[in-house]
Design a protein around this motif. Structure first.
Motif, mmCIF file in Angstrom:
data_model
loop_
_atom_site.group_PDB
_atom_site.id
_atom_site.type_symbol
_atom_site.label_atom_id
_atom_site.label_comp_id
_atom_site.label_asym_id
_atom_site.label_seq_id
_atom_site.Cartn_x
_atom_site.Cartn_y
_atom_site.Cartn_z
ATOM 1 N N UNK A 78 -51.098 -43.276 41.231
ATOM 2 C CA UNK A 78 -49.200 -42.484 40.902
ATOM 3 C C UNK A 78 -48.377 -43.186 40.028
ATOM 4 N N UNK A 79 -48.642 -44.748 40.163
ATOM 5 C CA UNK A 79 -48.412 -45.727 39.632
ATOM 6 C C UNK A 79 -48.370 -45.455 38.266
ATOM 7 N N UNK A 80 -49.102 -44.783 37.192
ATOM 8 C CA UNK A 80 -48.566 -44.771 36.276
ATOM 9 C C UNK A 80 -48.633 -43.930 35.793
ATOM 10 N N UNK A 81 -48.469 -42.945 36.768
ATOM 11 C CA UNK A 81 -47.717 -41.094 36.352
ATOM 12 C C UNK A 81 -46.521 -41.070 35.682
ATOM 13 N N UNK A 82 -45.655 -41.883 35.518
ATOM 14 C CA UNK A 82 -43.955 -41.642 34.251
ATOM 15 C C UNK A 82 -45.354 -42.113 33.307
ATOM 16 N N UNK A 83 -45.748 -43.594 32.602
ATOM 17 C CA UNK A 83 -46.047 -43.513 31.601
ATOM 18 C C UNK A 83 -46.990 -42.541 30.929
ATOM 19 N N UNK A 84 -47.578 -41.550 31.512
ATOM 20 C CA UNK A 84 -48.175 -40.366 30.723
ATOM 21 C C UNK A 84 -47.568 -38.904 30.594
ATOM 22 N N UNK A 85 -46.819 -38.755 31.738
ATOM 23 C CA UNK A 85 -46.311 -37.748 32.089
ATOM 24 C C UNK A 85 -45.277 -37.238 30.795
ATOM 25 N N UNK A 86 -46.089 -37.163 30.233
ATOM 26 C CA UNK A 86 -44.316 -36.500 28.684
ATOM 27 C C UNK A 86 -44.777 -35.539 28.464
ATOM 28 N N UNK A 87 -45.678 -34.031 28.794
ATOM 29 C CA UNK A 87 -45.686 -33.317 28.790
ATOM 30 C C UNK A 87 -44.514 -32.764 29.489
ATOM 31 N N UNK A 88 -44.396 -33.132 31.327
ATOM 32 C CA UNK A 88 -43.386 -33.033 32.222
ATOM 33 C C UNK A 88 -41.992 -34.055 31.799
ATOM 34 N N UNK A 89 -42.285 -34.651 31.344
ATOM 35 C CA UNK A 89 -40.670 -34.803 30.576
ATOM 36 C C UNK A 89 -39.918 -33.909 29.284
ATOM 37 N N UNK A 90 -41.177 -33.153 29.120
ATOM 38 C CA UNK A 90 -40.390 -32.700 27.837
ATOM 39 C C UNK A 90 -39.915 -31.194 28.438
ATOM 40 N N UNK A 91 -40.905 -30.540 29.267
ATOM 41 C CA UNK A 91 -40.311 -29.769 30.422
ATOM 42 C C UNK A 91 -39.259 -29.917 30.885
ATOM 43 N N UNK A 92 -39.184 -31.172 31.203
ATOM 44 C CA UNK A 92 -37.908 -31.247 32.758
ATOM 45 C C UNK A 92 -36.822 -31.477 31.638
#
Length: 66
Positions: free
Chosen positions: A17-31
């Motif tokens: 969970x602590x690393x999620x934001x660092x690797x969530x590149x697709x999720x950031x684009x979709x958001x």
């Protein structure tokens, strides 16, 4: 689903969970795309937003800039 499997899945996700934001590149684009496409349709009517089930609040962060 067995209790053991549920526990293992929960443990696995919690350990990352602590690393999620660092690797969530697709999720950031979709958001960002969701907010950019929805805002012109709803923005002038929206006074409050409940950001539920969107990972770690990425949609909320995108909305903050609007």
């Amino acid at each position: 689903m067995s209790a053991l499997f549920t526990h293992l899945v929960r443990e696995h996700f919690s350990s990352h969970a602590a690393d999620y934001d660092r690797f969530a590149k697709v999720q950031k684009v979709v958001a960002a795309r969701l907010v950019n496409e929805a805002w012109p349709l709803l923005g002038h009517k929206v006074t409050r937003v409940l950001d539920v089930g969107t990972g770690t609040g990425e949609v909320g962060r995108c909305l903050r800039g609007k």
